[in-house]
Design a protein around this motif. Structure first.
Motif, mmCIF file in Angstrom:
data_model
loop_
_atom_site.group_PDB
_atom_site.id
_atom_site.type_symbol
_atom_site.label_atom_id
_atom_site.label_comp_id
_atom_site.label_asym_id
_atom_site.label_seq_id
_atom_site.Cartn_x
_atom_site.Cartn_y
_atom_site.Cartn_z
ATOM 1 N N GLU A 94 37.961 48.566 47.112
ATOM 2 C CA GLU A 94 38.648 47.558 46.322
ATOM 3 C C GLU A 94 39.750 47.662 45.776
ATOM 4 O O GLU A 94 40.141 46.121 45.369
ATOM 5 C CB GLU A 94 37.721 47.967 45.209
ATOM 6 C CG GLU A 94 35.981 48.738 45.145
ATOM 7 C CD GLU A 94 35.417 48.824 44.208
ATOM 8 O OE1 GLU A 94 34.144 48.184 43.521
ATOM 9 O OE2 GLU A 94 35.299 50.111 43.566
ATOM 10 N N ARG A 195 35.813 44.627 42.201
ATOM 11 C CA ARG A 195 35.057 45.178 41.563
ATOM 12 C C ARG A 195 34.597 44.577 42.931
ATOM 13 O O ARG A 195 34.110 43.306 42.987
ATOM 14 C CB ARG A 195 34.221 45.570 40.603
ATOM 15 C CG ARG A 195 35.276 46.256 39.377
ATOM 16 C CD ARG A 195 34.111 46.821 38.581
ATOM 17 N NE ARG A 195 34.622 47.212 37.853
ATOM 18 C CZ ARG A 195 33.874 47.980 36.464
ATOM 19 N NH1 ARG A 195 32.225 48.239 36.932
ATOM 20 N NH2 ARG A 195 34.874 48.860 35.417
ATOM 21 N N ILE A 196 34.228 44.877 44.633
ATOM 22 C CA ILE A 196 32.617 44.428 45.071
ATOM 23 C C ILE A 196 31.183 45.595 44.527
ATOM 24 O O ILE A 196 31.123 46.738 44.458
ATOM 25 C CB ILE A 196 33.472 45.244 46.674
ATOM 26 C CG1 ILE A 196 34.708 45.109 47.239
ATOM 27 C CG2 ILE A 196 32.368 45.247 47.852
ATOM 28 C CD1 ILE A 196 35.310 45.559 48.278
ATOM 29 N N GLN A 197 30.519 44.440 44.500
ATOM 30 C CA GLN A 197 29.761 44.913 44.190
ATOM 31 C C GLN A 197 29.208 46.445 44.743
ATOM 32 O O GLN A 197 28.015 47.058 44.241
ATOM 33 C CB GLN A 197 28.621 43.866 44.261
ATOM 34 C CG GLN A 197 27.317 44.155 43.348
ATOM 35 C CD GLN A 197 26.279 42.647 43.328
ATOM 36 O OE1 GLN A 197 26.861 41.162 43.890
ATOM 37 N NE2 GLN A 197 24.936 42.340 42.862
ATOM 38 N N ALA A 198 28.470 45.951 45.858
ATOM 39 C CA ALA A 198 28.050 46.729 47.058
ATOM 40 C C ALA A 198 28.627 48.868 46.004
ATOM 41 O O ALA A 198 27.989 49.106 46.221
ATOM 42 C CB ALA A 198 29.098 46.725 47.980
ATOM 43 N N TYR A 199 30.035 48.388 45.937
ATOM 44 C CA TYR A 199 30.550 50.097 45.362
ATOM 45 C C TYR A 199 29.574 50.578 43.703
ATOM 46 O O TYR A 199 29.526 52.088 43.558
ATOM 47 C CB TYR A 199 31.553 50.188 45.243
ATOM 48 C CG TYR A 199 32.424 50.465 46.617
ATOM 49 C CD1 TYR A 199 32.421 51.610 47.366
ATOM 50 C CD2 TYR A 199 32.639 49.450 47.435
ATOM 51 C CE1 TYR A 199 33.321 52.058 48.090
ATOM 52 C CE2 TYR A 199 32.995 49.080 48.650
ATOM 53 C CZ TYR A 199 33.096 50.622 49.103
ATOM 54 O OH TYR A 199 34.176 51.562 50.068
ATOM 55 N N ASP A 200 28.366 49.496 43.238
ATOM 56 C CA ASP A 200 27.768 50.143 42.077
ATOM 57 C C ASP A 200 26.954 50.970 42.688
ATOM 58 O O ASP A 200 26.428 51.293 41.778
ATOM 59 C CB ASP A 200 27.350 48.711 41.283
ATOM 60 C CG ASP A 200 27.727 47.675 41.272
ATOM 61 O OD1 ASP A 200 29.104 48.132 41.118
ATOM 62 O OD2 ASP A 200 27.592 46.567 40.914
ATOM 63 N N ARG A 205 31.900 54.877 41.304
ATOM 64 C CA ARG A 205 31.809 53.229 39.864
ATOM 65 C C ARG A 205 32.014 54.002 38.508
ATOM 66 O O ARG A 205 32.179 54.220 37.684
ATOM 67 C CB ARG A 205 30.690 52.964 39.570
ATOM 68 C CG ARG A 205 30.387 51.573 39.008
ATOM 69 C CD ARG A 205 31.670 50.623 39.170
ATOM 70 N NE ARG A 205 31.501 49.716 40.068
ATOM 71 C CZ ARG A 205 32.443 49.557 40.877
ATOM 72 N NH1 ARG A 205 33.551 49.605 40.955
ATOM 73 N NH2 ARG A 205 31.793 48.200 42.719
#
Length: 283
Positions: A94, A195-200, A205
């Motif tokens: 990220e 932020r990259i959504q996949a890393y939620d 996170r």
């Protein structure tokens, strides 16, 4: 005992508390900040004992110029405190390339060049002490802190080697390992990457949320930690590491026990990869 100290980054956090403590007890302090106006109150109160210079640790040539000027003006500096740093958080994928370079230039390369600039003066004067402020993050890694850990683990390896190189000159080195403390680090000294959504769905996170949640209190008392740092200079020989905070102690103890267990499990494998000198001699 009154000494002359050189401290980077006294605008806030440990650096600010240390400068205040030392100045109020009669010590001389040479200090650096990126913005001189951030310490106008200290200048007004301690102008006779506070030497100040602007410094950005990403400027390697400026580090050496500033250190040389401090020694020239003050004659002798007993303790150098490499304190200025910040934290870059987020998953490795990220953070941006620019953020990576700035984190490494500040925390790692800046700290290295500060020590390199101070060593010739300390050798010439016959000794001194270097305090490298690391953190629990220099010993224990968590998801979301990869770049911060890279700088702290890197500076710890550097300082371990330097400590061995310079002991013969009467120079002692201590790596300070503070845990989470109630300073402004999370509010001002820590930044996150995009932020990259996949890393939620990633444990990385959790660090982002911790930085943003101001309601979570840290266990460490920064004033007590600073007192321990200052007191460590009286110890001879210098302690290589100074663990501060119950979280530092517990996490380091757990990490070391885990790593030792993993190493012991590989004893037979490790030894099996040596040359079999007896077999060679029999041929």
């Amino acid at each position: 005992m009154m000494r002359t100290w050189f401290i980077t980054g006294i605008s806030r956090g440990f650096g600010r508390l240390m400068a205040e403590k030392l100045l109020s007890t009669g010590n001389l302090v040479a200090a650096t900040v990126r913005n001189l106006h951030a310490v106008d109150d200290l200048k007004a109160q301690f102008s006779d004992r506070l030497w100040l210079a602007p410094l950005d640790l990403t400027d390697g040539s400026a580090i050496r110029t500033t250190v040389n000027a401090a020694w020239q003006d003050l004659g002798r500096i007993d303790v150098v405190v490499s304190n200025a740093a910040y934290g870059l958080f987020g998953a490795a994928e990220e953070v941006t390339d620019a953020q990576i370079h700035h984190q490494i230039d500040t925390n790692l390369l800046g700290s290295i060049q500060l020590v390199r600039a101070a060593l010739p003066h300390m050798r010439a004067q016959g000794g001194g002490r270097i305090l490298q402020i690391s953190s629990l993050g220099g010993q224990v890694a968590i998801a979301g802190g990869s770049l911060y850990h890279a700088t702290k683990w890197g500076i710890e390896g550097f300082m371990e080697a330097v400590a061995q190189e310079v002991a013969v000159f009467g120079i002692g080195c201590t790596i300070v390992e503070p845990g989470s403390a109630r300073t402004s680090f999370r509010g001002q000294g820590a930044i996150s990457g995009p932020r990259i959504q996949a890393y939620d769905a990633s444990p990385s996170r959790k660090v982002n949320r911790l930085i943003e949640d101001g309601s979570v209190l840290s266990p460490g008392d920064p004033a007590k930690m600073v007192d321990a740092m200052i007191d460590s200079v009286e110890q001879n020989p210098a302690p290589l590491r100074l663990a501060l905070g119950s979280d530092t102690y517990s996490h380091m103890a757990q990490m070391l026990a885990t790593r030792l267990g993993q190493l012991e499990a590989q004893r037979e494998l490790a030894c099996s990869t040596d040359w079999n000198d007896k077999a060679i001699q029999l041929r």
